[in-house]
Design a protein around this motif. Structure first.
Motif, PDB file in Angstrom:
ATOM      1  N   ASN A  56      52.760  37.475  31.102  1.00 47.58           N
ATOM      2  CA  ASN A  56      52.061  38.754  31.074  1.00 47.58           C
ATOM      3  C   ASN A  56      50.596  38.546  30.772  1.00 47.58           C
ATOM      4  O   ASN A  56      50.177  37.472  30.353  1.00 47.58           O
ATOM      5  CB  ASN A  56      52.715  39.779  30.138  1.00 47.58           C
ATOM      6  N   GLN A  57      49.834  39.590  31.040  1.00 47.93           N
ATOM      7  CA  GLN A  57      48.387  39.517  30.925  1.00 47.93           C
ATOM      8  C   GLN A  57      47.894  40.749  30.182  1.00 47.93           C
ATOM      9  O   GLN A  57      48.427  41.838  30.338  1.00 47.93           O
ATOM     10  CB  GLN A  57      47.787  39.484  32.331  1.00 47.93           C
ATOM     11  N   ARG A  58      46.864  40.530  29.381  1.00 51.00           N
ATOM     12  CA  ARG A  58      46.244  41.624  28.630  1.00 51.00           C
ATOM     13  C   ARG A  58      44.737  41.498  28.777  1.00 51.00           C
ATOM     14  O   ARG A  58      44.182  40.403  28.725  1.00 51.00           O
ATOM     15  CB  ARG A  58      46.646  41.527  27.154  1.00 51.00           C
ATOM     16  N   ASP A 106      38.033  45.564  38.051  1.00 48.69           N
ATOM     17  CA  ASP A 106      39.487  45.584  37.898  1.00 48.69           C
ATOM     18  C   ASP A 106      40.135  44.458  38.707  1.00 48.69           C
ATOM     19  O   ASP A 106      41.023  43.752  38.216  1.00 48.69           O
ATOM     20  CB  ASP A 106      40.033  46.948  38.320  1.00 48.69           C
ATOM     21  N   GLY A 110      42.075  41.165  37.222  1.00 52.90           N
ATOM     22  CA  GLY A 110      43.485  41.016  37.563  1.00 52.90           C
ATOM     23  C   GLY A 110      43.806  39.816  38.419  1.00 52.90           C
ATOM     24  O   GLY A 110      44.970  39.427  38.523  1.00 52.90           O
ATOM     25  N   LEU A 147      50.582  39.554  42.440  1.00 49.86           N
ATOM     26  CA  LEU A 147      50.936  40.282  41.222  1.00 49.86           C
ATOM     27  C   LEU A 147      50.021  41.486  41.025  1.00 49.86           C
ATOM     28  O   LEU A 147      50.468  42.564  40.632  1.00 49.86           O
ATOM     29  CB  LEU A 147      50.860  39.367  39.998  1.00 49.86           C
ATOM     30  N   TYR A 148      48.737  41.312  41.310  1.00 52.41           N
ATOM     31  CA  TYR A 148      47.790  42.410  41.181  1.00 52.41           C
ATOM     32  C   TYR A 148      48.111  43.518  42.191  1.00 52.41           C
ATOM     33  O   TYR A 148      48.084  44.703  41.856  1.00 52.41           O
ATOM     34  CB  TYR A 148      46.352  41.921  41.374  1.00 52.41           C
ATOM     35  N   GLU A 150      51.002  44.240  43.399  1.00 48.01           N
ATOM     36  CA  GLU A 150      52.194  44.937  42.902  1.00 48.01           C
ATOM     37  C   GLU A 150      51.823  45.890  41.761  1.00 48.01           C
ATOM     38  O   GLU A 150      52.334  47.006  41.695  1.00 48.01           O
ATOM     39  CB  GLU A 150      53.248  43.924  42.441  1.00 48.01           C
ATOM     40  N   THR A 151      50.930  45.462  40.899  1.00 49.06           N
ATOM     41  CA  THR A 151      50.471  46.329  39.807  1.00 49.06           C
ATOM     42  C   THR A 151      49.798  47.581  40.372  1.00 49.06           C
ATOM     43  O   THR A 151      50.021  48.687  39.877  1.00 49.06           O
ATOM     44  CB  THR A 151      49.495  45.564  38.888  1.00 49.06           C
ATOM     45  N   GLN A 154      52.432  49.940  41.605  1.00 51.59           N
ATOM     46  CA  GLN A 154      53.081  50.621  40.474  1.00 51.59           C
ATOM     47  C   GLN A 154      52.189  51.716  39.903  1.00 51.59           C
ATOM     48  O   GLN A 154      52.664  52.804  39.577  1.00 51.59           O
ATOM     49  CB  GLN A 154      53.459  49.610  39.386  1.00 51.59           C
ATOM     50  N   ARG A 155      50.888  51.435  39.783  1.00 47.29           N
ATOM     51  CA  ARG A 155      49.946  52.451  39.284  1.00 47.29           C
ATOM     52  C   ARG A 155      49.936  53.672  40.201  1.00 47.29           C
ATOM     53  O   ARG A 155      49.941  54.813  39.731  1.00 47.29           O
ATOM     54  CB  ARG A 155      48.525  51.893  39.220  1.00 47.29           C
TER      55      ARG A 155
END
Length: 174
Positions: A56-58, A106, A110, A147-148, A150-151, A154-155
């Motif tokens: 995971n990433q933060r 962003d 990401g 992955l980005y 897919e994020t 989802q958003r």
């Protein structure tokens, strides 16, 4: 001499670079741990190990143009019902992003930043596992662009669901 002036006029100050800029300010291990709760008995097990990877990433904004990006990897190796080891590494970096649109920032946070951090986290995980007495483990490359993407999907799905809920009329008494 480069500081000369003519007719008493002061030389103009050099202009700052205009346009977007990306920089890597610092890369560091923020947290690392390794545990092998069943050692030394686990070294005698002959069963094929099962690996579970959690990634995971933060991202945290530090100031107007600086961001901390943390890439956390947790690798759990089980042999049968027993845990052989758990390796956790949080690799972090401070990145400068100035003069960019929020959407570009962003994307950079990401995709590019995790791509820069990944080789460091892979090496640290491998070193921890090997220092724990286990065969070296090399994390396979990760497609942070996918992955980005897919994020983002989802958003958009969440935003669409929130819009649907907000536009639904509340049930009233007639």
């Amino acid at each position: 001499m480069s500081d000369e002036t003519t007719n008493g006029a002061v030389a103009p100050a050099p202009q700052e670079a205009a346009g977007p800029a990306f920089s890597v300010e610092k890369i560091y291990v923020k947290d690392a741990s390794f545990e092998s709760p069943n050692a030394p008995a686990i070294f005698n097990e002959q069963t094929q190990p099962e690996l579970q990877l959690n990634l995971n990433q933060r991202v945290q904004r530090l100031n107007e143009g600086a961001f901390e990006v943390c890439l956390r990897v947790t690798l759990t190796c089980a042999v049968g019902e027993k845990t052989a080891y758990v390796a956790e590494v949080e690799q972090a970096g401070v990145f400068g992003l100035v003069g960019m649109e929020p959407q570009v920032i962003d994307v950079m946070l990401g995709t590019q930043c995790p791509n820069i951090l990944f080789p460091y986290v892979r090496q640290t995980v491998s070193d921890l596992i090997q220092a724990g007495g286990f065969p070296p483990f090399l994390l396979q490359p990760i497609n942070f662009d996918a992955l980005y993407a897919e994020t983002l999907r989802q958003r958009q799905a969440q935003a669409g669901a929130a819009t649907d809920v907000a536009s639904a009329e509340p049930a009233g008494n007639a």
